[in-house]
Scaffold this motif. Structure first.
Motif, mmCIF file in Angstrom:
data_model
loop_
_atom_site.group_PDB
_atom_site.id
_atom_site.type_symbol
_atom_site.label_atom_id
_atom_site.label_comp_id
_atom_site.label_asym_id
_atom_site.label_seq_id
_atom_site.Cartn_x
_atom_site.Cartn_y
_atom_site.Cartn_z
ATOM 1 N N VAL A 1 0.839 -1.202 0.000
ATOM 2 C CA VAL A 1 0.000 0.000 0.000
ATOM 3 C C VAL A 1 0.876 1.254 0.000
ATOM 4 O O VAL A 1 0.644 2.203 -0.764
ATOM 5 N N GLN A 2 1.893 1.261 0.840
ATOM 6 C CA GLN A 2 2.770 2.424 0.930
ATOM 7 C C GLN A 2 3.511 2.662 -0.381
ATOM 8 O O GLN A 2 3.657 3.802 -0.830
ATOM 9 N N LEU A 3 3.974 1.576 -1.008
ATOM 10 C CA LEU A 3 4.670 1.707 -2.291
ATOM 11 C C LEU A 3 3.719 2.197 -3.380
ATOM 12 O O LEU A 3 4.104 2.991 -4.246
ATOM 13 N N SER A 4 2.481 1.716 -3.340
ATOM 14 C CA SER A 4 1.478 2.169 -4.306
ATOM 15 C C SER A 4 1.246 3.666 -4.170
ATOM 16 O O SER A 4 1.167 4.393 -5.171
ATOM 17 N N CYS A 5 1.152 4.134 -2.943
ATOM 18 C CA CYS A 5 0.943 5.564 -2.702
ATOM 19 C C CYS A 5 2.147 6.380 -3.172
ATOM 20 O O CYS A 5 1.994 7.446 -3.772
ATOM 21 N N LEU A 6 3.350 5.858 -2.903
ATOM 22 C CA LEU A 6 4.559 6.553 -3.331
ATOM 23 C C LEU A 6 4.654 6.622 -4.853
ATOM 24 O O LEU A 6 5.062 7.641 -5.420
ATOM 25 N N ALA A 7 4.269 5.528 -5.513
ATOM 26 C CA ALA A 7 4.297 5.513 -6.981
ATOM 27 C C ALA A 7 3.371 6.591 -7.538
ATOM 28 O O ALA A 7 3.731 7.308 -8.488
ATOM 29 N N TYR A 8 2.203 6.726 -6.940
ATOM 30 C CA TYR A 8 1.248 7.747 -7.392
ATOM 31 C C TYR A 8 1.811 9.144 -7.142
ATOM 32 O O TYR A 8 1.702 10.034 -7.992
ATOM 33 N N GLN A 9 2.450 9.341 -5.993
ATOM 34 C CA GLN A 9 3.032 10.637 -5.686
ATOM 35 C C GLN A 9 4.181 10.974 -6.640
ATOM 36 O O GLN A 9 4.355 12.133 -7.036
ATOM 37 N N LEU A 10 4.959 9.955 -7.033
ATOM 38 C CA LEU A 10 6.035 10.179 -7.998
ATOM 39 C C LEU A 10 5.474 10.668 -9.336
ATOM 40 O O LEU A 10 6.005 11.604 -9.942
ATOM 41 N N LEU A 11 4.401 10.030 -9.793
ATOM 42 C CA LEU A 11 3.787 10.436 -11.052
ATOM 43 C C LEU A 11 3.205 11.846 -10.950
ATOM 44 O O LEU A 11 3.312 12.646 -11.882
ATOM 45 N N LEU A 12 2.587 12.152 -9.820
ATOM 46 C CA LEU A 12 2.052 13.499 -9.616
ATOM 47 C C LEU A 12 3.171 14.537 -9.666
ATOM 48 O O LEU A 12 3.019 15.607 -10.257
ATOM 49 N N GLU A 13 4.282 14.201 -9.027
ATOM 50 C CA GLU A 13 5.413 15.125 -9.003
ATOM 51 C C GLU A 13 5.940 15.369 -10.412
ATOM 52 O O GLU A 13 6.243 16.508 -10.790
ATOM 53 N N LEU A 14 6.029 14.312 -11.212
ATOM 54 C CA LEU A 14 6.505 14.455 -12.590
ATOM 55 C C LEU A 14 5.519 15.257 -13.434
ATOM 56 O O LEU A 14 5.920 16.011 -14.322
ATOM 57 N N SER A 15 4.222 15.089 -13.164
ATOM 58 C CA SER A 15 3.210 15.784 -13.969
ATOM 59 C C SER A 15 3.310 17.294 -13.804
ATOM 60 O O SER A 15 2.902 18.051 -14.689
ATOM 61 N N ARG A 16 3.864 17.736 -12.698
ATOM 62 C CA ARG A 16 3.988 19.162 -12.458
ATOM 63 C C ARG A 16 5.003 19.823 -13.388
ATOM 64 O O ARG A 16 5.032 21.045 -13.536
ATOM 65 N N ALA A 17 5.840 19.004 -14.045
ATOM 66 C CA ALA A 17 6.807 19.547 -15.004
ATOM 67 C C ALA A 17 6.092 20.105 -16.232
ATOM 68 O O ALA A 17 6.664 20.906 -16.980
ATOM 69 N N ASN A 18 4.842 19.686 -16.449
ATOM 70 C CA ASN A 18 4.081 20.166 -17.604
ATOM 71 C C ASN A 18 3.374 21.483 -17.323
ATOM 72 O O ASN A 18 2.743 22.042 -18.206
ATOM 73 N N GLN A 19 3.449 21.942 -16.095
ATOM 74 C CA GLN A 19 2.746 23.156 -15.708
ATOM 75 C C GLN A 19 3.702 24.350 -15.719
ATOM 76 O O GLN A 19 4.925 24.176 -15.676
ATOM 77 N N PRO A 20 3.179 25.568 -15.774
ATOM 78 C CA PRO A 20 4.047 26.746 -15.695
ATOM 79 C C PRO A 20 4.824 26.752 -14.379
ATOM 80 O O PRO A 20 4.445 26.078 -13.417
ATOM 81 N N THR A 21 5.922 27.516 -14.343
ATOM 82 C CA THR A 21 6.708 27.623 -13.115
ATOM 83 C C THR A 21 5.802 28.050 -11.963
ATOM 84 O O THR A 21 5.084 29.045 -12.055
ATOM 85 N N ILE A 22 5.853 27.285 -10.900
ATOM 86 C CA ILE A 22 4.944 27.516 -9.783
ATOM 87 C C ILE A 22 5.653 28.294 -8.671
ATOM 88 O O ILE A 22 6.786 27.952 -8.305
#
Length: 237
Positions: free
Chosen positions: A101-122
């Protein structure tokens, strides 16, 4: 994730040079090759993500087809990878379900973190809020909780957040929270009550009602649908 040095990547005929604090994604089944770049050395770490829902998340988060990514917060991404490494290094005796469960949550957080690269500078203020939200999906966060954490007035912060994230802080929090519970339903055998408890809902009944309102299916129906979909995919292989 390239920690130091650089890497030359060729994938499906496209060539990229990946430097320190950047990363590259190797797609399953792709024609790829990588080697040390002009720096003459490379220090890197890697994570392998899989599962029947991976393609869905890559597409929905704007990561489908991405090969070269510059994380907007490299230190945050590094911390998540270190957490995953720590979990994988532990003994799996009597804690398989919990670690999964913890690894699943971390995997999702990793993808979320990468998705932020597509957004303007925050702005840093929004960065702090996003980190706080992602670290507290198990809580009932309010707008006031988030504003107090970042030290900003509610009117100013909500206006700034909406400008960069195209939604309110609470709406964003709820979307990430329910996406997390959906991921748990698809990738673990945790009961609906256990998932409700982990996500900080006041009761399984309330969680089920809110989940159905958002996805159009109850948690039980959603899990059954995903299991059926997975079974069909396996049968077609």
């Amino acid at each position: 994730d390239v920690c130091a040095g650089n890497v030359r990547l060729v994938q499906n005929g496209s060539e990229s040079l990946i430097g320190a604090k950047e990363l590259y994604m190797l797609r399953k089944g792709s024609d790829h090759a990588y080697s040390t770049g002009p720096a003459g050395f490379v220090v890197k770490r890697f994570a392998q993500l899989g599962g029947t829902s991976l393609d869905y998340y890559l597409r929905s988060l704007g990561l489908w087809g991405k090969e070269h990514i510059c994380p907007p917060a490299p230190r945050r991404f590094e911390q998540l990878l270190k957490q995953a490494t720590t979990l994988l290094s532990r003994s799996f005796e009597d804690q398989n379900a919990q670690i999964a469960v913890q690894l699943s949550c971390l995997a999702y957080q990793l993808l979320l973190e990468l998705s932020r690269a597509n957004q303007p500078t925050i702005p840093p203020l929004i960065e702090r809020a996003l980190t706080f939200i992602h670290d507290n999906l198990h809580r009932n966060l309010s707008r006031q909780d988030i504003c107090e954490h970042v030290g900003a007035s509610a009117p100013y912060f909500c206006r700034l957040f909406s400008e960069y994230m195209t939604c309110s802080p609470v709406t964003y929090f709820l979307e990430q929270r329910f996406n997390w519970t959906a991921q748990l339903l698809k990738t673990t055998s945790l009961s609906i009550k256990e998932i409700s408890d982990r996500a900080g809902f006041e009761s399984p009944l309330y969680f089920s009602a809110q989940f159905k309102k958002r996805f159009g299916f109850s948690p039980k129906q959603y899990r059954a649908q995903e299991q059926s979909h997975e079974a069909l995919q396996q049968a077609s292989r």
